[in-house]
Enzyme design. Structure first.
Site, PDB file in Angstrom:
ATOM      1  N   GLY A  94       0.812  -1.215   0.000  1.00  0.00           N
ATOM      2  CA  GLY A  94       0.000   0.000   0.000  1.00  0.00           C
ATOM      3  C   GLY A  94       0.842   1.260   0.000  1.00  0.00           C
ATOM      4  N   ARG A  95       2.112   1.080   0.289  1.00  0.00           N
ATOM      5  CA  ARG A  95       2.979   2.271   0.322  1.00  0.00           C
ATOM      6  C   ARG A  95       4.413   1.902  -0.060  1.00  0.00           C
ATOM      7  NH1 ARG A  95       4.480   3.734   6.463  1.00  0.00           N
ATOM      8  NH2 ARG A  95       4.345   1.688   7.383  1.00  0.00           N
ATOM      9  N   LYS A 115       9.971   2.255   0.272  1.00  0.00           N
ATOM     10  CA  LYS A 115       8.838   2.196   1.205  1.00  0.00           C
ATOM     11  C   LYS A 115       8.478   3.618   1.621  1.00  0.00           C
ATOM     12  CE  LYS A 115       7.716   0.029   5.661  1.00  0.00           C
ATOM     13  NZ  LYS A 115       8.163  -0.981   6.630  1.00  0.00           N
ATOM     14  N   ASP A 254       1.370 -11.770   6.670  1.00  0.00           N
ATOM     15  CA  ASP A 254       1.928 -10.923   5.595  1.00  0.00           C
ATOM     16  C   ASP A 254       3.290 -10.377   5.999  1.00  0.00           C
ATOM     17  OD1 ASP A 254       0.006  -9.565   7.417  1.00  0.00           O
ATOM     18  OD2 ASP A 254       0.897  -7.770   6.546  1.00  0.00           O
TER      19      ASP A 254
HETATM   20  P1  AMP Z   1       2.137  -3.159   8.032  1.00  0.00           P
HETATM   21  O1  AMP Z   1       1.474  -2.823   9.318  1.00  0.00           O
HETATM   22  O2  AMP Z   1       3.306  -2.261   7.712  1.00  0.00           O
HETATM   23  O3  AMP Z   1       2.456  -4.598   7.896  1.00  0.00           O
HETATM   24  O4  AMP Z   1       1.093  -2.810   6.893  1.00  0.00           O
HETATM   25  C1  AMP Z   1      -0.084  -3.549   6.692  1.00  0.00           C
HETATM   26  C2  AMP Z   1      -0.730  -3.145   5.392  1.00  0.00           C
HETATM   27  O5  AMP Z   1      -1.117  -1.776   5.419  1.00  0.00           O
HETATM   28  C3  AMP Z   1       0.159  -3.304   4.166  1.00  0.00           C
HETATM   29  O6  AMP Z   1      -0.659  -3.710   3.113  1.00  0.00           O
HETATM   30  C4  AMP Z   1       0.680  -1.912   3.961  1.00  0.00           C
HETATM   31  O7  AMP Z   1       1.064  -1.672   2.629  1.00  0.00           O
HETATM   32  C5  AMP Z   1      -0.531  -1.069   4.332  1.00  0.00           C
HETATM   33  N1  AMP Z   1      -0.162   0.285   4.781  1.00  0.00           N
HETATM   34  C6  AMP Z   1       0.455   0.633   5.933  1.00  0.00           C
HETATM   35  N2  AMP Z   1       0.610   1.971   5.996  1.00  0.00           N
HETATM   36  C7  AMP Z   1       0.065   2.482   4.876  1.00  0.00           C
HETATM   37  C8  AMP Z   1      -0.089   3.804   4.352  1.00  0.00           C
HETATM   38  N3  AMP Z   1       0.338   4.878   5.007  1.00  0.00           N
HETATM   39  N4  AMP Z   1      -0.704   3.931   3.151  1.00  0.00           N
HETATM   40  C9  AMP Z   1      -1.142   2.869   2.480  1.00  0.00           C
HETATM   41  N5  AMP Z   1      -1.037   1.607   2.914  1.00  0.00           N
HETATM   42  C10 AMP Z   1      -0.429   1.411   4.096  1.00  0.00           C
HETATM   43 MG    MG Z   2       3.824  -5.425   6.651  1.00  0.00          MG
END
Ligand code: AMP
Ligand code: MG
Length: 487
Positions: A94-95, A115, A254
């Site tokens: 997502g980012r 990232k 994930d």
């Molecule tokens: P994480 O907690 O980093 O494992 O992220 C979980 C999911 O949320 C993943 O699909 C990330 O890409 C998405 N994600 C986290 N932060 C953001 C953001 N600021 N914008 C878009 N997607 C995000």
């Molecule tokens: Mg993650």
């Protein structure tokens, strides 16, 4: 002599882009306003064959902000799903965007991923961005994990964007460049199983095996062998974490890499006083990802992985389930054996017998009751020192030390025993209060404390001044310490 032209160019290829189209969305990074390099990992750049960038600041800032795309890159966002705190959901980068794989001078491939590089089709409601604070935190801790000798994604650079990111209040934004053996996750397989065809799942499996476990390509049941191989890597990884007191904090499927690297440095932290229930993540209210639960969660995640692989383990579902269950059933014994072997190493036990399990258990139980510092106790034993605090004054503990010394520190093998302890017991770890202090200064523009700490953490097994190794951990700091995901 001719110079090697390749030395001054990227050697990028994106084999992931050759997978079926369901696995990714082509996506360029979204340019940023005013990129500036905040930190750059020259040693890693050299290892990757990107050493020429050490002298090309202008290009580096372009590439590592996403404003400029290197030759050979095919930027894409990866699709994946995952179980977050036990609940299945569709996710994806997502980012982040994957530029491709940089082929190092050794021939090894490394994913290069930005990232915080802007929105993608998988952003859901997110802004696609990241804060400078959290990207520097990932840089510091992932590099520390690497230098502790633990498989991990690494950090090549952090570039501030000159843009603000809103997380309840305004923060400075940044892009992290992360490298990895790959970004294939358990969640990538769940995605294939749930949203793709069996052919897609097979394509992902074949690709993963070629990339990570080529030795199993020609076995009778490669999918089953993949499950075993990933399980073995995960066991080794979690044992490493347990060795140094690392709490990953968000072991969703994930965030579990198929290549066995530590990935996703959101809410991770290091434990100070020993307590298997230690949790720092603000959202982990039930302690699912507590220090002592990590092996159970790894096993749970592997069962999910097994579930995703079933159709290609055997066309006969009952048979597939039986085979997969047999593998997963082997997790606990193997983990326990590896964990004790690691603990024996931390105590310099060269020739363990079964009674030594009680010795390990007994020590941990005393440490827990007396809230002793996990890192310092092993160091004190190794250096024959006494620590402040109740543990070392305790009769029962003195008895334990006596027994340990009489059995395992005899003159004839003392040198070998200490050498083993020296290899396994870090002298410095990223203590939470240090990490927060240097990050606070760093986001205000003072990188000196950050760089000093990074330098110290890059030699975790070396001797440092006693003040550093046996420093007092601020009383009560951990009780109020919270870490956060996805900031
Ligand atoms: P994480 O907690 O980093 O494992 O992220 C979980 C999911 O949320 C993943 O699909 C990330 O890409 C998405 N994600 C986290 N932060 C953001 C953001 N600021 N914008 C878009 N997607 C995000
Ligand atoms: Mg993650």
């Amino acid at each position: 002599m001719l110079t090697n032209i390749g030395k001054h160019n990227w050697q990028l290829e994106n084999t992931y882009a050759r997978l079926p189209a369901v696995f990714f969305s082509l996506q360029r990074p979204v340019p940023v306003a005013k990129p500036e390099i905040v930190c750059f990992n020259e040693r890693l750049a050299n290892d990757l064959g990107l050493g020429f960038l050490n002298h090309e600041k202008e290009n580096s800032v372009g590439y590592f902000s996403g404003n400029k795309i290197p030759d050979g890159a095919e930027p894409l966002a990866q699709a994946y799903a995952g179980h977050q705190f036990g609940h299945f959901t569709m996710l994806g980068d997502g980012r982040a965007v994957l530029l491709g794989e940089q082929i190092a001078p050794t021939g090894k491939r490394f994913d290069v991923q930005l990232k915080g590089s802007g929105q993608t089709p998988y952003s859901r409601r997110g802004d696609g961005r990241a804060t400078l604070y959290s990207m520097l935190r990932e840089y510091l801790i992932s590099e520390s994990i690497h230098h502790l000798g633990i498989p991990t994604t690494r950090s090549l650079s952090v570039v501030s964007t000159g843009e603000q990111v809103f997380r309840g209040e305004m923060h400075k934004g940044a892009v992290l460049t992360r490298t990895a053996d790959s970004h294939i996750r358990v969640g990538t397989f769940e995605y294939a199983r749930n949203f793709g065809s069996t052919e897609d799942l097979q394509a992902l499996t074949t690709y993963t095996i070629q990339r990570h476990y080529p030795e199993i390509i020609h076995t009778d049941n490669p999918a089953l062998e993949l499950l075993k191989a990933v399980m073995h890597k995960q066991i080794d990884l979690v044992v490493h974490w347990m060795r140094v007191g690392f709490i990953h904090g968000v072991m969703n499927t994930d965030n579990m890499s198929i290549g066995g690297e530590t990935i996703d440095y959101g809410p991770c932290a290091f434990m100070n006083s020993y307590n298997p229930r230690t949790v720092f993540s603000s959202i982990d209210t039930r302690g699912r990802y507590a220090f002592g639960n990590q092996s159970y969660i790894a096993q749970w995640n592997l069962a999910v992985f097994a579930g995703a692989l079933l159709p290609i383990i055997s066309e006969n579902q009952e048979k597939a389930v039986g085979l997969a269950q047999e593998v997963i059933a082997g997790f606990r014994d193997r983990f326990t054996e590896k964990w004790y072997a690691m603990m024996y190493g931390k105590l310099g036990i060269l020739h363990p017998d079964d009674k030594d399990k009680d010795l390990v258990d007994g020590l941990l139980s005393l440490m827990e009751t007396h809230r002793a510092d996990y890192t310092q106790v092993f160091l004190a034993l190794q250096q024959n020192k006494e620590l402040d605090g109740s543990l070392f004054r305790l009769e029962e503990f003195r008895g334990w030390v006596e027994k340990w010394k009489n059995t395992h520190q005899k003159d004839e093998h003392k040198a070998a025993s200490l050498a083993l302890m020296h290899k396994l017991n870090p002298k410095v770890i990223p203590r939470n209060h240090w990490v927060e202090d240097v990050l606070e200064a760093a986001v205000e523009g003072n990188m000196t404390p950050f760089n000093q700490l990074l330098n110290t953490l890059s030699k975790p097994y070396d001797d440092h001044p006693d003040g550093l190794q046996f420093q007092r951990i601020p009383e009560g700091f951990d009780a109020g310490y919270q870490t956060f995901c996805g900031t």
